[in-house]
Design a protein around this motif. Structure first.
Motif, mmCIF file in Angstrom:
data_model
loop_
_atom_site.group_PDB
_atom_site.id
_atom_site.type_symbol
_atom_site.label_atom_id
_atom_site.label_comp_id
_atom_site.label_asym_id
_atom_site.label_seq_id
_atom_site.Cartn_x
_atom_site.Cartn_y
_atom_site.Cartn_z
ATOM 1 N N PHE A 1 26.683 -29.237 14.455
ATOM 2 C CA PHE A 1 25.991 -28.445 13.050
ATOM 3 C C PHE A 1 26.490 -27.024 13.157
ATOM 4 C CE2 PHE A 1 23.554 -32.134 14.312
ATOM 5 C CZ PHE A 1 23.752 -33.099 13.262
ATOM 6 N N GLY A 2 27.537 -26.813 14.010
ATOM 7 C CA GLY A 2 28.036 -25.450 13.633
ATOM 8 C C GLY A 2 28.810 -25.419 12.473
ATOM 9 N N SER A 3 29.280 -24.091 12.031
ATOM 10 C CA SER A 3 30.217 -23.920 10.791
ATOM 11 C C SER A 3 31.384 -23.792 10.939
ATOM 12 C CB SER A 3 29.417 -22.988 10.090
ATOM 13 O OG SER A 3 30.429 -22.743 8.954
ATOM 14 N N LYS A 4 32.267 -24.591 10.153
ATOM 15 C CA LYS A 4 33.717 -24.307 10.313
ATOM 16 C C LYS A 4 33.874 -22.825 10.113
ATOM 17 C CE LYS A 4 34.939 -28.710 8.903
ATOM 18 N NZ LYS A 4 35.089 -29.585 7.287
ATOM 19 N N GLY A 5 34.905 -22.336 10.803
ATOM 20 C CA GLY A 5 35.230 -20.815 10.538
ATOM 21 C C GLY A 5 34.303 -20.124 11.333
ATOM 22 N N ARG A 6 33.378 -20.385 11.842
ATOM 23 C CA ARG A 6 32.259 -19.270 12.766
ATOM 24 C C ARG A 6 33.088 -18.484 13.645
ATOM 25 N NH1 ARG A 6 30.824 -15.674 14.722
ATOM 26 N NH2 ARG A 6 28.696 -14.877 15.194
ATOM 27 N N GLU A 7 33.894 -19.452 14.608
ATOM 28 C CA GLU A 7 34.534 -18.673 15.900
ATOM 29 C C GLU A 7 35.378 -17.689 15.484
ATOM 30 O OE1 GLU A 7 36.753 -21.383 18.314
ATOM 31 O OE2 GLU A 7 37.689 -19.387 18.997
ATOM 32 N N ILE B 1 34.179 -21.365 2.989
ATOM 33 C CA ILE B 1 33.450 -20.426 3.836
ATOM 34 C C ILE B 1 34.428 -19.071 3.926
ATOM 35 C CG2 ILE B 1 33.310 -19.946 6.193
ATOM 36 C CD1 ILE B 1 32.159 -22.899 6.249
ATOM 37 N N THR B 2 35.526 -19.356 4.031
ATOM 38 C CA THR B 2 36.581 -18.297 4.001
ATOM 39 C C THR B 2 36.436 -17.275 2.676
ATOM 40 O OG1 THR B 2 37.932 -19.324 5.606
ATOM 41 C CG2 THR B 2 39.135 -17.281 4.386
ATOM 42 N N ALA B 3 36.449 -17.985 1.505
ATOM 43 C CA ALA B 3 36.332 -17.158 0.183
ATOM 44 C C ALA B 3 35.130 -16.564 0.145
ATOM 45 C CB ALA B 3 36.567 -18.187 -0.866
ATOM 46 N N GLU B 4 33.924 -17.109 0.514
ATOM 47 C CA GLU B 4 32.662 -16.507 0.428
ATOM 48 C C GLU B 4 32.745 -15.419 1.370
ATOM 49 O OE1 GLU B 4 29.573 -16.810 -1.271
ATOM 50 O OE2 GLU B 4 31.100 -17.812 -2.591
ATOM 51 N N LEU B 5 33.005 -15.293 2.712
ATOM 52 C CA LEU B 5 33.007 -14.375 3.473
ATOM 53 C C LEU B 5 34.198 -13.160 2.886
ATOM 54 C CD1 LEU B 5 32.882 -12.723 6.147
ATOM 55 C CD2 LEU B 5 34.932 -13.953 7.071
ATOM 56 N N GLN B 6 35.235 -13.429 2.326
ATOM 57 C CA GLN B 6 36.019 -12.374 1.634
ATOM 58 C C GLN B 6 35.244 -11.792 0.480
ATOM 59 O OE1 GLN B 6 40.022 -13.707 0.332
ATOM 60 N NE2 GLN B 6 40.601 -11.562 0.548
ATOM 61 N N ARG B 7 34.526 -12.637 -0.089
ATOM 62 C CA ARG B 7 33.661 -11.834 -1.284
ATOM 63 C C ARG B 7 32.553 -11.065 -0.747
ATOM 64 N NH1 ARG B 7 29.064 -12.881 -3.984
ATOM 65 N NH2 ARG B 7 28.381 -14.762 -2.721
ATOM 66 N N HIS B 8 31.755 -11.290 0.393
ATOM 67 C CA HIS B 8 30.967 -10.301 0.999
ATOM 68 C C HIS B 8 31.487 -9.154 1.557
ATOM 69 C CE1 HIS B 8 27.951 -13.624 0.704
ATOM 70 N NE2 HIS B 8 26.969 -12.721 1.091
ATOM 71 N N MET B 9 32.781 -9.234 2.145
ATOM 72 C CA MET B 9 33.335 -8.215 2.668
ATOM 73 C C MET B 9 33.821 -7.258 1.467
ATOM 74 S SD MET B 9 32.749 -8.489 5.695
ATOM 75 C CE MET B 9 33.484 -7.042 6.735
ATOM 76 N N ARG B 10 34.299 -7.937 0.321
ATOM 77 C CA ARG B 10 34.966 -6.986 -0.836
ATOM 78 C C ARG B 10 33.782 -6.326 -1.482
ATOM 79 N NH1 ARG B 10 39.237 -10.421 -3.697
ATOM 80 N NH2 ARG B 10 40.428 -9.595 -2.121
ATOM 81 N N THR C 1 34.322 -13.000 12.763
ATOM 82 C CA THR C 1 34.076 -11.676 12.881
ATOM 83 C C THR C 1 35.454 -10.961 12.956
ATOM 84 O OG1 THR C 1 32.356 -12.206 14.515
ATOM 85 C CG2 THR C 1 33.118 -9.963 14.402
ATOM 86 N N GLY C 2 36.455 -11.724 13.553
ATOM 87 C CA GLY C 2 38.002 -11.276 13.542
ATOM 88 C C GLY C 2 38.356 -11.381 12.103
ATOM 89 N N ARG C 3 37.943 -12.368 11.565
ATOM 90 C CA ARG C 3 38.709 -12.382 9.935
ATOM 91 C C ARG C 3 37.956 -11.600 9.036
ATOM 92 N NH1 ARG C 3 38.512 -18.341 8.603
ATOM 93 N NH2 ARG C 3 40.696 -18.695 8.354
ATOM 94 N N GLY C 4 36.722 -11.203 9.166
ATOM 95 C CA GLY C 4 35.873 -10.260 8.437
ATOM 96 C C GLY C 4 36.602 -9.008 8.522
ATOM 97 N N ALA D 1 43.706 -9.901 16.333
ATOM 98 C CA ALA D 1 45.109 -9.678 16.759
ATOM 99 C C ALA D 1 45.883 -10.866 16.010
ATOM 100 C CB ALA D 1 45.294 -9.761 18.339
ATOM 101 N N ARG D 2 45.221 -12.180 15.954
ATOM 102 C CA ARG D 2 45.975 -13.197 15.393
ATOM 103 C C ARG D 2 46.061 -13.102 13.973
ATOM 104 N NH1 ARG D 2 43.583 -18.456 18.476
ATOM 105 N NH2 ARG D 2 42.172 -16.963 19.613
ATOM 106 N N PHE D 3 44.975 -12.497 13.285
ATOM 107 C CA PHE D 3 45.095 -12.659 11.851
ATOM 108 C C PHE D 3 46.142 -11.300 11.481
ATOM 109 C CE2 PHE D 3 40.731 -14.531 11.974
ATOM 110 C CZ PHE D 3 41.139 -15.785 11.162
#
Ligand code: NAD
Length: 410
Positions: free
Chosen positions: A176-182, A363-372, A185-188, A223-225
């Motif tokens: 029950f972890g979330s996809k994209g959690r690992e 998840i990625t789209a919502e993360l980007q929205r929060h950061m934006r 922080t780097g992606r954000g 570094a990967r992103f």
């Protein structure tokens, strides 16, 4: 100055701009609860190992308290206090319905076997289970803790309180972890940089040079992103050493090397570099992604990057922050830059409460929205108030936490 003093220095600087009353200031700075516990376990050799665990809950006016658990010899009450208060301001900057907490155990996990680490984690949960919970305080991974440690926490807590996946975030996806959690922080952090490059008319990541300190969860994903977007990561260092190549490191291969050898050091085809030299390398963007207080008044004058992207928590001391500002170096602050982790932790918690799974795209789209959205507000405050991004972030956070506190009543 202690870690907590450092955070409060930034708090007070923003509070002065906001003309906050001393009473409100004192109330917002004061932590809700500080807990220190004995974590004693039987070691594999039959001897007793005694460790000290900490949990500091800083503020709960905007929701359950949230923050990571760190397993490191430097963990103590002051470090936890500073990091817990940073979490209060961070969750508010990205407008999550959470307060702030932090904790951990003073231990070098490299000296423990996996079974000892599990016993240590379970014992810690037994000591703090009555002060954490899905609606109270929700731990997450930090330095030297990972999805497996979170799984043990969930299991131990659930034995006492019934099945409770939402008590902790950063769990394995199979539990029950979330996809994209690992990678969150780097992606954000890279989203934060992209917002700034666009906002300040500085172009894009492609073709720019980067030095990254730390190659654990946060540093390796940053570094990967960056690499994926055409950025040239020319130097990387971790606790055991560093590597540099002016042509840019092959990050996917470096990730494999670090997985195999547990360090970036010795990666073929590059020069060795120390952590000290990495921090003052001639790159466009410096990314501290390891421990705190690495940019200090001793090296801030030598930092040659024009942008510091604070992926780590509290990597810049207040004195260094002033020096960098005087020298025109833009510091994108921790409480904004590394908020991607807690943002996706919030999505994980929300999925657990709803017993529903989101797809990674969402998840990625919502993360980007929060950061934006957070960047847009910060950039406006920087313009309107003529302050640094850090002070803007504190103004935004103090405003949100302060209003919630006053509305709820003392
Ligand atoms: P991690 O344990 O996965 O990795 C830490 C990295 O730092 C490792 O590469 C380690 O070798 C390196 N390191 C440790 N001591 C060092 C030293 N003295 N010099 C150079 N490198 C050193 O931890 P992480 O989760 O990647 O956390 C890194 C930073 O990011 C911390 O400041 C943490 O508080 C912050 N942070 C983490 C998250 C998260 O989701 N994991 C979220 C927000 C902020």
């Amino acid at each position: 100055m202690s870690g907590f003093d450092d955070v409060n220095y930034h708090f007070r600087k923003a509070a002065r701009v906001m003309d906050l009353s001393p009473h409100v200031e004192r109330m917002l700075v004061t932590p809700f609860r500080e807990v220190k516990v004995d974590v004693s376990i039987t070691l594999d050799n039959g001897e007793l190992g005694t460790f000290i665990g900490y949990r500091v809950q800083h503020d709960k006016s905007r929701g359950p308290m949230k923050g990571g658990l760190r397993y490191h010899p430097t963990v103590d009450l002051d470090e936890a206090l500073g990091l817990a208060s940073l979490m209060t301001w961070k969750t508010a900057v990205v407008n999550l319905p959470f307060g702030g907490a932090k904790g951990g155990i003073a231990v070098d996990p490299d000296t423990l076997s996996p079974r000892e680490l599990e016993r240590l984690t379970r014992c810690f949960v037994q000591q703090i289970h009555d002060i954490i919970g899905p609606q109270t305080d929700i731990p997450a991974p930090d330095v030297n803790t990972n999805a497996q440690v979170m799984a043990w926490i969930m299991d131990e807590y659930s034995k006492i309180h019934g099945f409770s996946p939402a008590v902790v975030t950063g769990k394995p996806v199979d539990l029950f972890g979330s996809k994209g959690r690992e990678e969150a922080t780097g992606r954000g952090a890279v989203f934060a940089l992209e917002e700034h490059l666009r906002g300040a008319g500085l172009g894009e990541v492609r073709g720019r040079t980067f030095a990254v300190q730390g190659f654990g969860n946060v540093g390796s994903w940053v570094a990967r992103f960056l690499h994926e977007r055409g950025g040239k990561v020319v130097a990387v260092a971790d606790a055991r050493g560093g590597v540099a190549n002016p042509e840019g490191l092959d990050i996917p291969r470096l990730v494999e090397h670090a997985k195999r050898t547990r360090t970036v050091a010795g990666f073929p085809g590059c020069d060795a570099i120390t952590n000290e030299d990495l921090l003052v390398l001639g790159v466009d963007v410096l990314v501290p992604a390891a421990l705190g207080a690495v940019i200090t008044d001793a090296n801030a004058r030598d930092v040659r990057a024009r942008i510091v992207l604070e992926a780590a928590n509290a990597p810049t001391t207040p004195k260094a922050d002033e020096i960098l500002a005087q020298r025109g170096v833009t510091v994108l602050p921790d409480i904004y830059v590394n908020a991607g982790g807690v943002t996706v932790s919030y999505f994980e918690w929300a999925q657990n409460i709803q017993q529903f799974m989101w797809e990674e795209d969402k998840i990625t789209a919502e993360l980007q929205r929060h950061m934006r959205e957070a960047y847009a507000t910060l950039a406006r405050l920087v313009r309107e108030r003529s302050v640094s991004f850090r002070t803007a972030a504190f103004i935004l956070a103090i405003g949100r936490v302060g209003r919630a506190t006053v509305l709820r009543g003392v």
